[in-house]
Design a protein around this motif. Structure first.
Motif, mmCIF file in Angstrom:
data_model
loop_
_atom_site.group_PDB
_atom_site.id
_atom_site.type_symbol
_atom_site.label_atom_id
_atom_site.label_comp_id
_atom_site.label_asym_id
_atom_site.label_seq_id
_atom_site.Cartn_x
_atom_site.Cartn_y
_atom_site.Cartn_z
ATOM 1 N N MET A 1 0.851 -1.207 0.000
ATOM 2 C CA MET A 1 0.000 0.000 0.000
ATOM 3 C C MET A 1 0.878 1.245 0.000
ATOM 4 N N SER A 2 0.643 2.158 -0.918
ATOM 5 C CA SER A 2 1.458 3.381 -0.934
ATOM 6 C C SER A 2 0.951 4.353 0.134
ATOM 7 N N THR A 3 1.791 5.317 0.470
ATOM 8 C CA THR A 3 1.390 6.321 1.466
ATOM 9 C C THR A 3 0.187 7.112 0.970
ATOM 10 N N GLU A 6 -2.860 5.012 1.679
ATOM 11 C CA GLU A 6 -3.142 4.987 3.121
ATOM 12 C C GLU A 6 -3.796 6.294 3.564
ATOM 13 N N ASN A 7 -3.252 7.404 3.065
ATOM 14 C CA ASN A 7 -3.781 8.731 3.447
ATOM 15 C C ASN A 7 -5.238 8.902 3.039
ATOM 16 N N VAL A 9 -7.465 6.620 2.492
ATOM 17 C CA VAL A 9 -8.325 5.723 3.270
ATOM 18 C C VAL A 9 -8.617 6.347 4.632
ATOM 19 N N GLN A 10 -7.563 6.859 5.281
ATOM 20 C CA GLN A 10 -7.742 7.464 6.615
ATOM 21 C C GLN A 10 -8.615 8.713 6.540
#
Ligand SMILES: Cc1ncc(COP(=O)(O)O)c(C=O)c1O
Length: 402
Positions: A1-3, A6-7, A9-10
């Motif tokens: 998962m790339s940053t 992840e960002n 999704v959060q």
């Protein structure tokens, strides 16, 4: 998962109501039959936004119409006459045997309008007290209270939303005897998808559709065909009901109508159109100038570029190629079915892992009913994309133990 992933999704977790089980992919742009994620990686799109972007993503010709119309007129409401709506109505009516159109904003709204029109026509014009709408098991008609009640599926779609509106009956799929038993003088309409999409890509038999039309003659009930997913060349004809040689009283369209802009339509015969009168049904945004202008261009392109024929030929190509997969993995692939480019490859086992691996290999498709890989690619997809997809699927099946 790339940053980046992840960002997003959060961020979404904090901001949006949680209604979707999202795919592990964030799309930043799309072109033709390709999607690009936040890191710029490319995916082959065999889903087209769930049968919406049939002419491919981000087309220059549609963008030009959209921008041109946005500079001229975007919205005034349906209190005013607008040529853009009429231009689209003329085009749509030239593709079928319907006589009049009502424009709205989505599939569910189109089906809701169809149900309302069927009831009102029966009550006010036919002067009959018949309100029952019969639908089929595993059908999908939308998420408004009426259309989810019409939907022949149990589970989360209905959970916690009762009381659901009365007047709906669901009968087994493609079972003419069960349908005959369910129809009575109280039946207002039978509502069908001639090919179920969400329900697992299942075409109705010719005999069943004949039985529906026979009951129509016998009881004077209405036939509503939900063409939200099947319409606009998807199945190899402009409208899927044309495969069956029938003239529905009402049919509905949405999804591909404006190639990604939200739009729906209810298409009806002259007779049934009498069921509405000014004030009986309405919508603020329906048939707005921008979506109408874009949808007119969509219909023009579909006709000029013979998109229905293309979908039919490409569908045959997929079926022929996929037949090899069935021969090679008879214990893993149960079959391939569908019409045109509304296709389902049925696995003999839970397909979640296969679907996930396809996505990891950058092929986007959909899994429906647990083991059916549903392919609804842009109708302009090239053969090579199909070949590459099937080769990838072949490799994944090779490695999969069942
Ligand atoms: C056959 C059918 N009817 C109705 C709908 C609902 O359309 P919308 O999501 O635009 O409300 C869908 C959506 O998938 C559909 O496939």
């Amino acid at each position: 998962m790339s940053t980046h992933f992840e960002n997003i999704v959060q961020r979404e977790k904090k901001l949006l109501c949680s209604t979707y089980g999202r795919y592990p992919l964030a799309v930043s742009r799309a072109k033709g039959c390709r999607l690009y994620d936040l890191d710029g990686d490319e995916y082959v799109d065999l889903l087209s936004g769930i049968a919406v972007c049939s002419l491919g993503h981000s087309r220059e010709d549609l963008a030009e119409v959209m921008a041109g119309q946005a500079r001229k007129l975007v919205h005034v409401s349906n209190l005013f006459y607008q040529n853009e709506q009429l231009d689209l109505a003329e085009r749509l009516l030239s593709t079928c045997e319907a006589d009049r159109v009502f424009f709205c904003n989505s599939g569910a709204e189109a089906n809701e309008g169809a149900i309302k029109l069927a009831r009102r026509y029966t009550k006010r014009i036919k002067q009959k007290d018949a309100v029952e709408i019969i639908t089929l098991e595993r059908s999908f008609h939308g998420r408004t209270l009426c259309t989810l009640t019409a939907t022949g599926q149990a589970g989360l779609i209905k959970d916690g939303f009762d009381p659901l509106p009365p007047g709906f009956t669901t009968v087994p799929f493609d079972d003419a005897d069960a349908l005959r038993n369910a129809v009575s003088e109280k039946t207002c309409a039978i509502m069908i998808e001639v090919v179920q999409g969400e329900g697992g890509v299942r075409p109705l038999s010719m005999e069943y559709v004949d039985a529906v039309m026979e009951l129509r003659r016998e009881y004077g009930l209405l036939v509503i065909v939900d063409e939200i997913q099947t319409g606009l060349c998807r199945t190899g004809k402009f409208w899927a009901h044309q495969h069956y040689g029938i003239k529905p009283d009402i049919f509905t369209s949405a999804k591909a109508l404006a190639n990604g802009l939200p739009m729906g339509a209810v298409l009806v015969t002259e007779d049934v159109a009498q069921g509405f009168e000014p004030g009986s049904h309405a919508t603020t945004f329906g048939g707005g100038a921008v979506v109408s202008a874009v949808a007119s261009k969509v219909v023009d392109i579909m006709k000029e570029e013979h998109i229905a024929e293309r979908a039919e030929q490409m569908g045959m190509f997929v079926k022929t190629e996929a037949a090899r997969l069935i021969r090679k993995h008879p214990e893993k692939v149960a079959g391939v079915r569908g019409l045109g480019l509304l296709l389902g490859i049925e696995l003999t086992f839970d397909g979640k892992e296969v679907w996930k691996k396809l996505l990891e290999k950058r092929f986007v498709c959909n899994l429906t009913q647990g083991r059916i890989l549903r392919l609804v690619p842009p109708l302009v997809i090239e053969k090579q994309d199909i070949v590459d997809f099937l080769e990838c699927l072949d490799g994944i099946l090779e490695e999969t133990e069942v």
